[in-house]
Design a protein around this motif. Structure first.
Motif: not given
Length: 239
Positions: A120-124
């Motif tokens: 999730s962190y990488h996507i956002f």
């Protein structure tokens, strides 16, 4: 906060909390759902994850002057080995307990909380936005759905009571950090490398449908369809 960010975050939370209800109540059927999800996941690995990892390694080598040119690939290998170790430990634990995996179920949940948070962190936190973010984000949503269903099958009662909420909290934490406190680009590359290895292992180990559960035409349709659409969108939008 952009609209696509809000929509993707909400989609991931809904998928994580209600994945099994979505699968079980769908007229498509569980086998077709999982076969299609597996096909998309395999395509996603080859048309997005591996090329992106190569790009991240090139950028890291240019920016830092590193000469080995394989640092992120090694981190990807570490991620794969960590996931494989957790998976094998879960298998051993399940053989020792008549009901589920005993206390190791929560260790596995804890690992996937971190896994969800990093994805999730990488996507956002990444620089992909708009249609590209939504398109690739949908593949990740299907991946979350497959992971959720697999954990539910291992211990449905504990997963429904608490496990799914912990996994959703991991997504929410990654979302918040990615949007409000993004890290430097080299840290983003490190995170991506680790979760790439774990994702590859998870896709090949868990999401390729087993012989008794496979619906090959649906699996093939998911893989070929997602690949063709990705190539078309890359050419049209110059991603």
């Amino acid at each position: 906060m952009a609209v696509d960010t809000i929509l993707l975050g909400a989609l991931y939370l809904v998928v994580q909390l209600f994945a099994n209800k979505i699968i079980s109540t769908s007229t498509i059927g569980r086998f077709k759902w999982l076969s299609f999800s597996g096909g998309v996941a395999v395509s996603y690995v080859f048309v997005y994850v591996l090329p992106s990892l190569h790009k991240q390694q090139d950028n890291l080598s240019k920016d830092s002057g590193l000469t080995m040119e394989s640092e992120l690939y090694i981190l990807g290998l570490v991620g794969l080995l960590v996931f494989y170790g957790v998976h094998k430990a879960a298998e051993r634990a399940s053989r020792k307990h008549a009901k589920g995996e005993g206390s190791f179920f929560w260790i596995q949940i804890a690992f996937f909380v971190v896994y969800n948070m990093l994805i999730s962190y990488h996507i956002f936190a990444s620089d992909i936005k708009g249609i590209e973010a939504v398109f690739y984000g949908i593949a990740v949503g299907l991946h979350f759905m497959a992971v959720s269903h697999d954990l539910w099958r291992e211990d449905a009662a504990r997963y429904e009571k608490l496990g799914r909420y912990l996994l959703a909290a991991g997504i929410l934490a990654g979302w918040a950090v990615g949007v409000f406190a993004p890290m430097p680009s080299y840290m983003l590359g490190i995170v991506f490398a680790f979760i790439s290895g774990a994702m590859i292992m998870n896709v090949l180990q868990k999401e390729l449908p087993s012989e008794e559960n496979a619906h090959f035409r649906t699996f093939l349709g998911g893989a070929v369809g997602y690949t063709a659409l990705t190539i078309a969108l890359k050419l049209f939008f110059n991603w």
